[in-house]
Design a protein around this motif. Structure first.
Motif, PDB file in Angstrom:
ATOM      1  N   GLU A 157      42.840  16.374   9.392  1.00  0.00           N
ATOM      2  CA  GLU A 157      41.581  16.193  10.110  1.00  0.00           C
ATOM      3  C   GLU A 157      41.023  17.537  10.580  1.00  0.00           C
ATOM      4  OE1 GLU A 157      41.075  13.187  12.938  1.00  0.00           O
ATOM      5  OE2 GLU A 157      42.149  11.652  11.814  1.00  0.00           O
ATOM      6  N   MET A 158      41.894  18.435  11.016  1.00  0.00           N
ATOM      7  CA  MET A 158      41.408  19.758  11.421  1.00  0.00           C
ATOM      8  C   MET A 158      40.743  20.480  10.257  1.00  0.00           C
ATOM      9  SD  MET A 158      44.007  21.323  14.272  1.00  0.00           S
ATOM     10  CE  MET A 158      45.579  21.057  13.473  1.00  0.00           C
ATOM     11  N   LEU A 159      41.329  20.335   9.076  1.00  0.00           N
ATOM     12  CA  LEU A 159      40.740  20.986   7.902  1.00  0.00           C
ATOM     13  C   LEU A 159      39.423  20.322   7.514  1.00  0.00           C
ATOM     14  CD1 LEU A 159      43.967  21.591   5.821  1.00  0.00           C
ATOM     15  CD2 LEU A 159      42.651  23.265   7.114  1.00  0.00           C
ATOM     16  N   ASN A 160      39.362  19.001   7.613  1.00  0.00           N
ATOM     17  CA  ASN A 160      38.109  18.299   7.327  1.00  0.00           C
ATOM     18  C   ASN A 160      36.996  18.729   8.272  1.00  0.00           C
ATOM     19  OD1 ASN A 160      39.076  16.795   5.183  1.00  0.00           O
ATOM     20  ND2 ASN A 160      39.722  15.076   6.467  1.00  0.00           N
ATOM     21  N   MET A 161      37.368  19.134   9.481  1.00  0.00           N
ATOM     22  CA  MET A 161      36.386  19.557  10.479  1.00  0.00           C
ATOM     23  C   MET A 161      36.063  21.053  10.371  1.00  0.00           C
ATOM     24  SD  MET A 161      37.895  17.339  13.674  1.00  0.00           S
ATOM     25  CE  MET A 161      36.683  17.827  14.894  1.00  0.00           C
ATOM     26  N   GLY A 162      36.647  21.733   9.380  1.00  0.00           N
ATOM     27  CA  GLY A 162      36.306  23.130   9.144  1.00  0.00           C
ATOM     28  C   GLY A 162      37.094  24.134   9.962  1.00  0.00           C
ATOM     29  N   PHE A 163      38.308  23.780  10.375  1.00  0.00           N
ATOM     30  CA  PHE A 163      39.107  24.657  11.231  1.00  0.00           C
ATOM     31  C   PHE A 163      40.110  25.512  10.446  1.00  0.00           C
ATOM     32  CE2 PHE A 163      38.426  21.436  14.825  1.00  0.00           C
ATOM     33  CZ  PHE A 163      37.469  22.223  15.441  1.00  0.00           C
ATOM     34  N   ARG A 164      39.952  25.652   9.144  1.00  0.00           N
ATOM     35  CA  ARG A 164      40.948  26.398   8.357  1.00  0.00           C
ATOM     36  C   ARG A 164      41.102  27.836   8.851  1.00  0.00           C
ATOM     37  NH1 ARG A 164      44.121  26.968   3.571  1.00  0.00           N
ATOM     38  NH2 ARG A 164      45.292  28.800   4.182  1.00  0.00           N
ATOM     39  N   ASP A 165      39.998  28.537   9.032  1.00  0.00           N
ATOM     40  CA  ASP A 165      40.077  29.932   9.488  1.00  0.00           C
ATOM     41  C   ASP A 165      40.673  30.014  10.891  1.00  0.00           C
ATOM     42  OD1 ASP A 165      38.976  30.759   7.124  1.00  0.00           O
ATOM     43  OD2 ASP A 165      36.939  30.962   7.911  1.00  0.00           O
ATOM     44  N   ASP A 166      40.346  29.040  11.734  1.00  0.00           N
ATOM     45  CA  ASP A 166      40.879  29.021  13.094  1.00  0.00           C
ATOM     46  C   ASP A 166      42.396  28.849  13.084  1.00  0.00           C
ATOM     47  OD1 ASP A 166      38.220  29.077  13.624  1.00  0.00           O
ATOM     48  OD2 ASP A 166      38.138  27.224  14.763  1.00  0.00           O
ATOM     49  N   ILE A 167      42.883  27.961  12.224  1.00  0.00           N
ATOM     50  CA  ILE A 167      44.335  27.747  12.133  1.00  0.00           C
ATOM     51  C   ILE A 167      45.035  29.019  11.663  1.00  0.00           C
ATOM     52  CG2 ILE A 167      46.134  26.477  10.896  1.00  0.00           C
ATOM     53  CD1 ILE A 167      44.230  24.062  10.909  1.00  0.00           C
ATOM     54  N   ASP A 168      44.450  29.664  10.647  1.00  0.00           N
ATOM     55  CA  ASP A 168      45.024  30.929  10.166  1.00  0.00           C
ATOM     56  C   ASP A 168      45.080  31.964  11.299  1.00  0.00           C
ATOM     57  OD1 ASP A 168      45.228  29.792   7.697  1.00  0.00           O
ATOM     58  OD2 ASP A 168      43.583  30.926   6.778  1.00  0.00           O
ATOM     59  N   PHE A 169      44.005  32.047  12.079  1.00  0.00           N
ATOM     60  CA  PHE A 169      43.928  33.013  13.180  1.00  0.00           C
ATOM     61  C   PHE A 169      44.994  32.710  14.233  1.00  0.00           C
ATOM     62  CE2 PHE A 169      42.335  34.325  17.362  1.00  0.00           C
ATOM     63  CZ  PHE A 169      42.006  35.653  17.120  1.00  0.00           C
ATOM     64  N   ILE A 170      45.150  31.449  14.577  1.00  0.00           N
ATOM     65  CA  ILE A 170      46.129  31.055  15.602  1.00  0.00           C
ATOM     66  C   ILE A 170      47.549  31.354  15.135  1.00  0.00           C
ATOM     67  CG2 ILE A 170      47.140  29.046  16.776  1.00  0.00           C
ATOM     68  CD1 ILE A 170      44.208  27.881  16.766  1.00  0.00           C
ATOM     69  N   LEU A 171      47.851  31.031  13.888  1.00  0.00           N
ATOM     70  CA  LEU A 171      49.197  31.285  13.371  1.00  0.00           C
ATOM     71  C   LEU A 171      49.475  32.782  13.252  1.00  0.00           C
ATOM     72  CD1 LEU A 171      49.482  28.426  10.723  1.00  0.00           C
ATOM     73  CD2 LEU A 171      50.685  28.601  12.911  1.00  0.00           C
ATOM     74  N   ASP A 172      48.444  33.538  12.926  1.00  0.00           N
ATOM     75  CA  ASP A 172      48.621  35.001  12.889  1.00  0.00           C
ATOM     76  C   ASP A 172      48.908  35.569  14.277  1.00  0.00           C
ATOM     77  OD1 ASP A 172      48.305  35.286  10.158  1.00  0.00           O
ATOM     78  OD2 ASP A 172      46.121  35.542  10.278  1.00  0.00           O
ATOM     79  N   ASN A 173      48.487  34.838  15.337  1.00  0.00           N
ATOM     80  CA  ASN A 173      48.694  35.308  16.715  1.00  0.00           C
ATOM     81  C   ASN A 173      49.922  34.699  17.379  1.00  0.00           C
ATOM     82  OD1 ASN A 173      46.329  37.077  18.059  1.00  0.00           O
ATOM     83  ND2 ASN A 173      45.478  35.822  16.401  1.00  0.00           N
ATOM     84  N   THR A 174      50.793  34.090  16.564  1.00  0.00           N
ATOM     85  CA  THR A 174      52.102  33.641  17.076  1.00  0.00           C
ATOM     86  C   THR A 174      53.177  34.315  16.223  1.00  0.00           C
ATOM     87  OG1 THR A 174      51.941  31.678  15.655  1.00  0.00           O
ATOM     88  CG2 THR A 174      51.273  31.428  17.963  1.00  0.00           C
ATOM     89  N   PRO A 175      53.298  35.633  16.335  1.00  0.00           N
ATOM     90  CA  PRO A 175      54.132  36.409  15.404  1.00  0.00           C
ATOM     91  C   PRO A 175      55.629  36.135  15.529  1.00  0.00           C
ATOM     92  CG  PRO A 175      53.371  37.803  17.203  1.00  0.00           C
ATOM     93  CD  PRO A 175      52.658  36.497  17.344  1.00  0.00           C
ATOM     94  N   ASN A 176      56.076  35.638  16.666  1.00  0.00           N
ATOM     95  CA  ASN A 176      57.519  35.464  16.883  1.00  0.00           C
ATOM     96  C   ASN A 176      57.954  34.001  16.854  1.00  0.00           C
ATOM     97  OD1 ASN A 176      58.050  38.314  17.336  1.00  0.00           O
ATOM     98  ND2 ASN A 176      56.940  38.069  19.270  1.00  0.00           N
ATOM     99  N   ARG A 177      57.115  33.184  16.291  1.00  0.00           N
ATOM    100  CA  ARG A 177      57.482  31.758  16.212  1.00  0.00           C
ATOM    101  C   ARG A 177      58.731  31.594  15.334  1.00  0.00           C
ATOM    102  NH1 ARG A 177      53.112  32.573  12.906  1.00  0.00           N
ATOM    103  NH2 ARG A 177      53.547  32.144  10.698  1.00  0.00           N
ATOM    104  N   GLU A 178      59.530  30.588  15.662  1.00  0.00           N
ATOM    105  CA  GLU A 178      60.728  30.288  14.885  1.00  0.00           C
ATOM    106  C   GLU A 178      60.468  29.186  13.858  1.00  0.00           C
ATOM    107  OE1 GLU A 178      63.908  29.392  17.523  1.00  0.00           O
ATOM    108  OE2 GLU A 178      63.929  31.382  18.456  1.00  0.00           O
ATOM    109  N   SER A 179      59.513  28.304  14.171  1.00  0.00           N
ATOM    110  CA  SER A 179      59.231  27.231  13.216  1.00  0.00           C
ATOM    111  C   SER A 179      57.825  26.674  13.429  1.00  0.00           C
ATOM    112  CB  SER A 179      60.266  26.105  13.349  1.00  0.00           C
ATOM    113  OG  SER A 179      60.346  25.641  14.672  1.00  0.00           O
ATOM    114  N   VAL A 180      57.288  26.142  12.336  1.00  0.00           N
ATOM    115  CA  VAL A 180      56.002  25.445  12.360  1.00  0.00           C
ATOM    116  C   VAL A 180      56.262  23.993  11.972  1.00  0.00           C
ATOM    117  CG1 VAL A 180      53.692  25.279  11.342  1.00  0.00           C
ATOM    118  CG2 VAL A 180      54.715  27.530  11.737  1.00  0.00           C
ATOM    119  N   TRP A 181      55.746  23.068  12.774  1.00  0.00           N
ATOM    120  CA  TRP A 181      55.878  21.643  12.485  1.00  0.00           C
ATOM    121  C   TRP A 181      54.489  21.095  12.171  1.00  0.00           C
ATOM    122  CZ3 TRP A 181      58.925  20.245  17.599  1.00  0.00           C
ATOM    123  CH2 TRP A 181      60.130  20.953  17.606  1.00  0.00           C
ATOM    124  N   LEU A 182      54.297  20.643  10.976  1.00  0.00           N
ATOM    125  CA  LEU A 182      52.983  20.172  10.530  1.00  0.00           C
ATOM    126  C   LEU A 182      53.021  18.649  10.355  1.00  0.00           C
ATOM    127  CD1 LEU A 182      50.783  21.843   7.805  1.00  0.00           C
ATOM    128  CD2 LEU A 182      51.159  19.383   7.764  1.00  0.00           C
TER     129      LEU A 182
END
Length: 554
Positions: A157-182
């Motif tokens: 739904e986030m992608l359908n709403m056009g948030f792809r660039d926003d998601i990329d930006f947010i993930l780029d700003n969590t450099p020390n994350r241990e895991s992503v749960w999608l």
């Protein structure tokens, strides 16, 4: 069957679940929680909305965060304010006995300065919408460097709403994350590309088939002329008086137009679209959740993140342009183990799109007939009478007048009183449907060459159908729509094999394509229905004495 005790959760979390009355985990919770509490794996969970995904990631987060460290350790990103608030409310319930753990929801449409002040207190788990989270990052009001766990909820739904660039930006700003749960209901290519870029060998769990519809939802479509679409919508609402649902349109102008028409016609309805302010949207959603409003008319974007478990119906006033959107729309009903109905209104040129959706969701969408005027009137009348019978009759302000009321009605029969009540309450409704036309579009056959069609319309080819008799009717609770479904379910025939249906009180007649009549008779004749033996045979083979006997209700 698993219990939450078997999933490896801590005692304080189990105690909170016990207070909530949670006993048995859902399939997504059973498969996800043991994996996620290990804390170090990337994870992809594919499951429909309403299947318990918030607990599937929320419970592990509460178990994993360090309550002694007062900084963001877990970040949940979701598409809308409503979903963000709902997730945080659930987290509050789950952390009831984890007193040193705090969570907060941050979203647009409200004061950012208040949210910044709250974050400074030291919040371990943050649920956020992409836009507001980026505002906080750019203002350096939030530090994501120590975030270990990032959850992307409703990723499709986030992608359908056009948030792809926003998601990329947010993930780029969590450099020390241990895991992503999608977590996602569907797995389009864009979601897959996020997994490929930001995740390493993710553990994947699929509940049901990918892109498949919720099995608790009954999918139906109705065919009418395009100019009868609004009349068909009204008829379905009137025929389902206990409906509590969402009507989807393609555009906000369409949503507003239908809302104005239905409001003018006396329905409790509100519009939800992109032109509403956040305050107006909150007011609409509050009325809907309180069931002051029977129906929402919404665009796809405006409906993102609506999380109301008791929605009974979803109506596609217009089919979505993208078949995958159908999955999101229909997923608003049939939630939390409840059954739901998804109706689609379409004209004959849209049937191919119905088949495309069927292929995607791997579920049959049944072709149904719109109820005729008499069916609607009967259903509405008896619903009103049932409501009347169920109304409270205990002590009230009326008691002091009851003897006077009785004296006024003592010379009138019960039948006359009921008739007057029905006329007073439903006269305009019944008058509207008195001469209402049949809205269904059915298949027609071309006439013989040079033949002149009767009444300017093509007639069904003579001799193509066999007329069958059956000894059930309206007294057995049947109307044309559910009678047709009963025949199809029992016989295994296709909708297109059934012709005209004529329902009477005690018995009925149905036309079936030649060559298939014997199959239907074989399937239904002699079967039990409500402790009665069904009798079905060719109408012209019933002798007159037998016909008279069939009119007796046994």
């Amino acid at each position: 069957m698993h219990s939450f005790h078997e999933l490896g959760l801590k005692e304080n979390i189990l105690q909170a679940l016990n207070d909530l009355g949670f006993e048995t985990p859902t399939p997504i919770q059973t498969k996800a929680i043991p994996v996620l509490i290990s804390g170090t794996k990337d994870f992809v969970g594919l499951a429909q909305t309403g299947t318990g995904k918030t607990a599937a990631f929320g419970l592990p987060l509460i178990q994993l965060v360090d309550e002694d460290k007062r900084h963001p350790q877990a970040l949940i990103v979701c598409p809308t304010r409503e979903l963000c608030v709902q997730i945080n409310n659930d987290l509050k319930s789950f952390r009831k006995y984890s007193e040193s753990i705090d969570s907060e929801a941050v979203y647009g449409g409200t004061s950012i300065s208040v949210q910044i002040k709250t974050l400074k207190k030291g919040i371990q788990i943050i649920a956020a919408t992409p836009g507001r989270l980026i505002d906080l990052i750019e203002r350096k009001a939030i530090d994501l460097n120590k975030v270990k766990y990032v959850v992307l909820d409703e990723a499709d739904e986030m992608l359908n709403m056009g948030f792809r660039d926003d998601i990329d930006f947010i993930l780029d700003n969590t450099p020390n994350r241990e895991s992503v749960w999608l977590f996602s209901a569907t797995m389009p290519n864009e979601v897959r590309s996020i997994a490929s870029r930001f995740m390493t060998s993710p553990f994947e769990v699929t509940i049901g088939k990918k892109n498949a519809a919720n099995s608790n939802i009954d999918h139906q479509y109705f065919v009418m002329a395009a100019h009868h679409r609004y009349d068909a919508l009204k008829r379905l609402i009137d025929f389902n008086p206990e409906m509590y649902g969402i009507v989807f349109t393609r555009t906000k102008a369409g949503a507003q137009d239908i809302t104005e028409k239905l409001t003018k016609d006396g329905y409790a309805i509100e519009a939800l679209h992109g032109d509403l302010s956040q305050q107006q949207r909150d007011r609409v959603m509050k009325k809907f959740r309180n069931k002051t409003t029977q129906l929402l008319v919404a665009t796809d974007v405006a409906a993102r993140g609506i999380d109301v478990d008791s929605v009974t119906h979803v109506i596609n006033y217009e089919l979505p342009d993208d078949p995958e959107v159908y999955t999101h729309r229909s997923g608003r009903t049939g939630r939390a183990g409840k059954n739901g109905l998804c109706f689609s209104l379409c004209h004959s040129r849209e049937i191919s799109r119905i088949h495309q959706i069927e292929n995607l969701i791997k579920t049959t969408i049944k072709k149904m007939e719109l109820p005729d005027a008499s069916d609607v009137s009967r259903k509405k009348l008896f619903h009103f009478m049932d409501t009347l019978l169920q109304s409270e009759s205990g002590s009230s302000e009326v008691d002091v007048y009851i003897s006077e009321i009785i004296s006024k009605f003592e010379h009138i029969s019960k039948e006359e009183i009921l008739k007057k009540i029905a006329i007073l309450e439903l006269s305009s409704f019944l008058e509207y449907y008195a001469d209402a036309e049949d809205l269904n579009v059915r298949k027609t056959f071309a006439p013989a060459k040079n033949a002149k069609p009767a009444s300017g319309k093509f007639e069904r080819r003579q001799g193509g159908y066999t007329r069958l008799f059956i000894n059930v009717g309206t007294k057995d609770g049947f109307h044309k729509s559910n009678f047709l479904q009963f025949l199809l379910n029992e016989s295994g025939l296709r909708n297109a094999s059934i012709g005209k249906i004529e329902l009477k009180e005690m018995n009925s007649w149905v036309e079936v394509e030649n060559g298939l009549a014997g199959k239907m008779i074989g399937k239904l004749n002699g079967r039990k229905y409500k402790n009665r033996n069904l009798r079905m045979n060719e109408a012209n083979s019933v002798s007159k004495p037998q016909q008279r006997r069939n009119f007796k209700y046994n």
